[in-house]
Design an enzyme around this catalytic site. Structure first.
Site, PDB file in Angstrom:
ATOM      1  N   TYR A 261      -3.269 -43.336   5.993  1.00  0.00           N
ATOM      2  CA  TYR A 261      -3.875 -43.026   4.692  1.00  0.00           C
ATOM      3  C   TYR A 261      -5.006 -44.009   4.373  1.00  0.00           C
ATOM      4  CZ  TYR A 261       0.347 -40.260   4.752  1.00  0.00           C
ATOM      5  OH  TYR A 261       1.324 -39.384   5.144  1.00  0.00           O
TER       6      TYR A 261
ATOM      7  N   CYS B 293     -19.625 -49.311  -7.895  1.00  0.00           N
ATOM      8  CA  CYS B 293     -19.819 -49.504  -9.331  1.00  0.00           C
ATOM      9  C   CYS B 293     -18.671 -48.932 -10.145  1.00  0.00           C
ATOM     10  CB  CYS B 293     -21.128 -48.842  -9.730  1.00  0.00           C
ATOM     11  SG  CYS B 293     -22.451 -49.346  -8.652  1.00  0.00           S
TER      12      CYS B 293
ATOM     13  N   ARG C 184      -6.339 -46.726  -1.198  1.00  0.00           N
ATOM     14  CA  ARG C 184      -4.931 -46.872  -1.603  1.00  0.00           C
ATOM     15  C   ARG C 184      -4.732 -47.833  -2.778  1.00  0.00           C
ATOM     16  NH1 ARG C 184      -1.354 -48.612   1.177  1.00  0.00           N
ATOM     17  NH2 ARG C 184       0.255 -47.186   0.468  1.00  0.00           N
TER      18      ARG C 184
ATOM     19  N   TYR D 181      -3.144 -45.744  -5.695  1.00  0.00           N
ATOM     20  CA  TYR D 181      -1.683 -45.878  -5.803  1.00  0.00           C
ATOM     21  C   TYR D 181      -1.248 -47.281  -6.218  1.00  0.00           C
ATOM     22  CZ  TYR D 181      -2.141 -42.047  -2.307  1.00  0.00           C
ATOM     23  OH  TYR D 181      -2.482 -40.924  -1.616  1.00  0.00           O
TER      24      TYR D 181
ATOM     25  N   GLU E  84       9.039 -35.329  10.718  1.00  0.00           N
ATOM     26  CA  GLU E  84       7.572 -35.359  10.572  1.00  0.00           C
ATOM     27  C   GLU E  84       7.096 -36.735  10.121  1.00  0.00           C
ATOM     28  OE1 GLU E  84       7.115 -32.365   7.542  1.00  0.00           O
ATOM     29  OE2 GLU E  84       7.367 -30.711   8.939  1.00  0.00           O
ATOM     30  N   PRO E  85       7.318 -37.771  10.916  1.00  0.00           N
ATOM     31  CA  PRO E  85       6.900 -39.109  10.475  1.00  0.00           C
ATOM     32  C   PRO E  85       5.382 -39.256  10.527  1.00  0.00           C
ATOM     33  CG  PRO E  85       7.620 -39.198  12.757  1.00  0.00           C
ATOM     34  CD  PRO E  85       7.886 -37.782  12.283  1.00  0.00           C
TER      35      PRO E  85
HETATM   36  C1  PLP Z   1       2.755 -36.216   4.146  1.00  0.00           C
HETATM   37  C2  PLP Z   1       3.778 -35.414   4.822  1.00  0.00           C
HETATM   38  C3  PLP Z   1       4.557 -35.981   5.847  1.00  0.00           C
HETATM   39  C4  PLP Z   1       4.423 -37.426   6.287  1.00  0.00           C
HETATM   40  O1  PLP Z   1       4.785 -38.332   5.306  1.00  0.00           O
HETATM   41  P1  PLP Z   1       4.871 -39.894   5.683  1.00  0.00           P
HETATM   42  O2  PLP Z   1       5.301 -40.544   4.431  1.00  0.00           O
HETATM   43  O3  PLP Z   1       3.529 -40.318   6.112  1.00  0.00           O
HETATM   44  O4  PLP Z   1       5.879 -40.019   6.777  1.00  0.00           O
HETATM   45  C5  PLP Z   1       5.481 -35.175   6.476  1.00  0.00           C
HETATM   46  N1  PLP Z   1       5.660 -33.880   6.115  1.00  0.00           N
HETATM   47  C6  PLP Z   1       4.937 -33.307   5.128  1.00  0.00           C
HETATM   48  C7  PLP Z   1       5.178 -31.893   4.788  1.00  0.00           C
HETATM   49  C8  PLP Z   1       3.972 -34.052   4.456  1.00  0.00           C
HETATM   50  O5  PLP Z   1       3.268 -33.484   3.473  1.00  0.00           O
END
Ligand code: PLP
Length: 423
Positions: free
Chosen positions: A377, A348, A318, A322, A278-279
């Site tokens: 993001y 502000c 960001r 972060y 899941e990139p």
């Molecule tokens: C945010 C998220 C991702 C992607 O994370 P990246 O750091 O953007 O690759 C994949 N899987 C799940 C469950 C997430 O919450």
């Protein structure tokens, strides 16, 4: 690699100068490169498919990183699936042409309404993160009359990521269930005739720049697959999440997709499961920039110089959220020695500071600057704080560009609100 380069002394996205986009669309504006999105997806996919031991893994792009419909459609054409965390994201993925059988639904708090929507839409898999959620899903599945494929999200107790707020794999985090709990929930799911238990998932954090925690987590998942099989259960799918970090130009070079894939092959290769990844960030971050205009440069008597931009923390949160670093590049760098600036927005809050004491080519009012690596993001986390309109998004392809989210007018913004009848 990305397609943002200097051309004749000015920064361009593919063959389109950022100054031309700023002239046509106004600033601030997010600009995405199709060629970079495509390249990042293909490099990630090719790295995985180079290992026969990994089979042909599913790649479910994490929609939350950048969910613009045109970004999703660009990836959909390459065969990408989608990892989604809300009904809205499922709707976006479907609208962008990602078929439901390539959509995964994740997240710690899915409502019954969202689950029902996902089941009716026919999404491929529900990643269940807790026992209450499993029970909720059983009820919804019975009511809807669909038997969903269920994956249990495990918290492998390996935290990782570029910042505490984006680490999700530690045992104190809200995500997933412990190993012992996962075994129990898997048994519950396997014996529930409303559900089809198919496997396990994990996702330990984001902006991970070291393979070791990922390797440790994948090892924990492999062992759990084997343990469940030893108990007589079938485990067909293993979803290993996202999290691979990117270069923000101030960090060490992160592991390449190739090194990541080689590590994955060595840990889970030959396990005889359908793998999924899941990139998010690694696909989108360096495929986008935020272009802003310098409103003015304000020099204090003590010598501190503020470059005040027309972009602010509501447009790119960001740095405030972060402490994130973004490379900032003048779009048409002026000659001369670099000068130290605090780069700030007009909101502000002191938090509305993108960076302090950054050495940049000399800036003057009306100059354009680009925040690099803002494709993930960035726009998705923007808000209308200070009643600043959501900023437009532009997608470039070669020498063409299109506005893929328009800047709302003030009338549109105000028309979403009404005065209560007694006012
Ligand atoms: C945010 C998220 C991702 C992607 O994370 P990246 O750091 O953007 O690759 C994949 N899987 C799940 C469950 C997430 O919450």
């Amino acid at each position: 690699m990305n397609h943002f380069d200097l051309r004749e002394g000015a920064l361009a996205c593919e063959s389109v100068s950022l100054a031309a986009i700023a002239r046509a669309v106004g600033t601030p504006v997010y600009v995405y490169s199709s060629a970079t999105l495509e390249r990042h997806y293909q490099v990630f996919r090719d790295a995985l498919t180079a290992h026969p031991a990994l089979g042909s893994p599913a790649i479910a792009y994490a929609v939350k990183a950048n969910s613009n419909l045109s970004v999703l459609a660009t990836l959909a054409r390459l065969g990408a699936g989608a990892d989604t965390v809300s009904q809205g994201e499922i709707r976006r993925a479907l609208a962008a042409g990602i078929p439901p059988e390539r959509i995964v639904f994740s997240g710690v708090g899915k409502t019954s309404e969202e689950l029902a929507f996902a089941l009716k839409a026919g999404v491929a898999q529900i990643n269940v993160e807790s026992e209450p959620e499993l029970k909720r899903l059983t009820g919804v599945a019975r009511a809807v009359g669909v038997r969903p494929a269920v994956v249990i999200r495990v918290n492998p107790d390996v935290g990782a990521g570029g910042h505490a707020k984006i680490s999700t794999g530690g045992h104190e985090s809200k995500f997933g269930v412990s190993l012992a709990e996962a075994e129990r929930l898997y048994r519950l799911a396997e014996t529930d005739d409303a559900l089809n238990a198919v496997g396990l998932a994990c996702h330990i954090g984001s902006q991970i720049t070291d393979l070791a925690p990922l390797e440790a987590a994948f090892g924990v998942m492999r062992d759990l697959v084997l343990r469940l099989r030893a108990q007589g259960w079938t485990v067909e799918r293993l979803d290993l999440g996202g999290g691979l970090g990117v270069s923000y130009f101030n960090n060490p070079e992160p592991p390449s997709p190739r090194a990541f894939a080689a590590m994955a092959a060595s840990v889970v290769g030959g396990l005889d499961v359908e793998l999924a990844f899941e990139p998010g960030r690694v696909i989108a971050a360096n495929a986008g920039v935020l272009v802003a205009r310098v409103i003015h440069v304000h020099e204090r008597p003590d010598g501190r110089r503020f470059a005040v931009l027309d972009a602010a923390m509501n447009d790119l949160i960001r740095p405030a959220m972060y402490e994130a670093y973004h490379d900032i590049r003048p779009v048409a760098p002026r000659p001369g020695a670099a000068v130290s600036y605090d780069v700030v927005g007009p909101v502000c809050e002191t938090g509305d500071t993108f960076t302090r004491d950054r050495l940049l080519a000399p800036l003057e009012g009306d100059d354009l600057v680009a925040f690099m690596s803002a494709g993930a993001y960035g726009a998705v986390m923007s808000s209308e704080y200070n009643t600043r309109p959501l900023i437009p998004e532009v997608l470039v392809r070669g020498d063409a560009f299109a506005v893929v989210r328009a800047r709302p007018s003030y009338e549109e913004m105000l028309s979403r609100e009404t005065r209560a009848p007694w006012l």
